[in-house]
Write an enzyme that holds these catalytic residues in place. Sequence first.
Site, short mmCIF file in Angstrom:
data_model
loop_
_atom_site.label_atom_id
_atom_site.label_comp_id
_atom_site.label_asym_id
_atom_site.label_seq_id
_atom_site.Cartn_x
_atom_site.Cartn_y
_atom_site.Cartn_z
N THR A 217 43.90 4.93 -19.99
CA THR A 217 43.12 5.56 -18.92
C THR A 217 42.42 6.78 -19.52
OG1 THR A 217 44.59 4.86 -17.17
CG2 THR A 217 43.42 6.91 -16.78
N ASP A 248 47.07 5.97 -9.25
CA ASP A 248 46.77 7.36 -8.90
C ASP A 248 45.33 7.76 -9.23
OD1 ASP A 248 47.57 6.97 -11.63
OD2 ASP A 248 47.57 9.14 -11.87
N THR A 268 47.42 10.75 -16.33
CA THR A 268 47.55 9.38 -16.85
C THR A 268 49.02 9.02 -16.93
OG1 THR A 268 47.15 7.90 -18.71
CG2 THR A 268 47.43 10.23 -19.26
N GLY A 269 49.33 7.77 -16.63
CA GLY A 269 50.72 7.35 -16.66
C GLY A 269 50.99 6.35 -15.56
N GLY A 271 51.12 5.19 -12.40
CA GLY A 271 50.44 5.75 -11.23
C GLY A 271 51.27 5.90 -9.97
N1 ASP Z 1 47.57 5.97 -14.07
C1 ASP Z 1 46.97 4.68 -14.25
C2 ASP Z 1 47.38 3.78 -13.12
O1 ASP Z 1 48.53 3.83 -12.72
C3 ASP Z 1 47.36 4.03 -15.54
C4 ASP Z 1 47.27 4.90 -16.76
O2 ASP Z 1 47.11 6.09 -16.66
O3 ASP Z 1 47.35 4.36 -17.88
O4 ASP Z 1 46.58 2.99 -12.68
#
Ligand code: ASP
Length: 352
Positions: A217, A248, A268-269, A271
């Site tokens: 992301t 998110d 990022t992470g 979500g």
């Molecule tokens: N936060 C993003 C989601 O959950 C994914 C990511 O940050 O890699 O869609």
Amino acid sequence: MKQIQSFFLLLFGLSFLLSACGESEYEKDVVAETDGQHTPQYALVIHGGAGTIKPKKMDAQTRVAYEQALEEALDRGEAVLREGGTALDAVVAAITSMEDSPLFNAGRGAVFTHEGHNELDASIMDGKTHAAGAVGGVRKVKNPILAARAVMEKSPHVLLTCAGADRFAVEQGLDTVDPSYFYTERRWKSLQRRLEKERKAQPVGETLEEQEHKFGTVGCVALDQYGNLAAGTSTGGMTNKRWKRLGDSPIIGAGTYADNASCAVSCTGHGEFFIREAVAHDMSARMLYLGETVQQAGDYIIHQKLKALGGDGGLIALDRQGNIAMPFNTSGMYRAYVKPDERMVAIFKEGE
Ligand code: ASP
């Protein structure tokens, strides 16, 4: 005596005229808002996702490719700020650069849904006005961050989703592409591996760290020369997502938030955890209500609050004085920042 008086009157009149003509309406507003104090600096921070990124697992060529892509995004965003552009323009410039790269899970390199499509999410927020825009589940727009900005500036809404959001983007004259534009072999294989595991009923892992390719992301936060903050985030979401799942990234207050009074944030992470904890807004709230610094707020949320819940990921945050925090609780996070005389690009934990 009279001559001196009229000289000063003339000087006063001239300086009034100059200041009225020399500054745009926008700059005048900002000067008023900051009690006549221009922020002399600018700053731009980007991330390209957090996750299982270990030095031993990454060959030199891949590492260089990521570093170059981060440098390129920094250059694009910084050019806007250096030339006196707004934080919003800089955020868009940096994010479109990363959306156009196949390396990141946003725009061109987006991950695949369970059904084998790419559904893209993005959001943007202006720290000065609190205006915000977002799109979720778009499949045609080349640069989802541009669609998010159009929602903010050209519609009465904040969040548009799926076919409606695509239709809106077309009506706004944004570039659209054939779905095959978003195809990358790496992301396709990643989906196939996940589907195979599902077929064999193998555990796919609960946390982001245990899953594959959940990172990538992209996000950007910026401070412009007028003292304004802005934040934006763009993503393909998570591999194998179903049922029009949104994470998110398109949720204002979860993945993205900006307030001139506190900070600009992009997350990022995993979500679902970031939505449940309203992470991006929580950053701002902790600074406003508890008086925490951007680093204290970021460290608490990422290393304590989220970690305790099992939520993996990271964030980038920037305040109006140019203070930066880039905490992450995964093994790595693609990240970089630039200020007038400072520049940094990193992928792994410090010292790795
Ligand atoms: N936060 C993003 C989601 O959950 C994914 C990511 O940050 O890699 O869609």
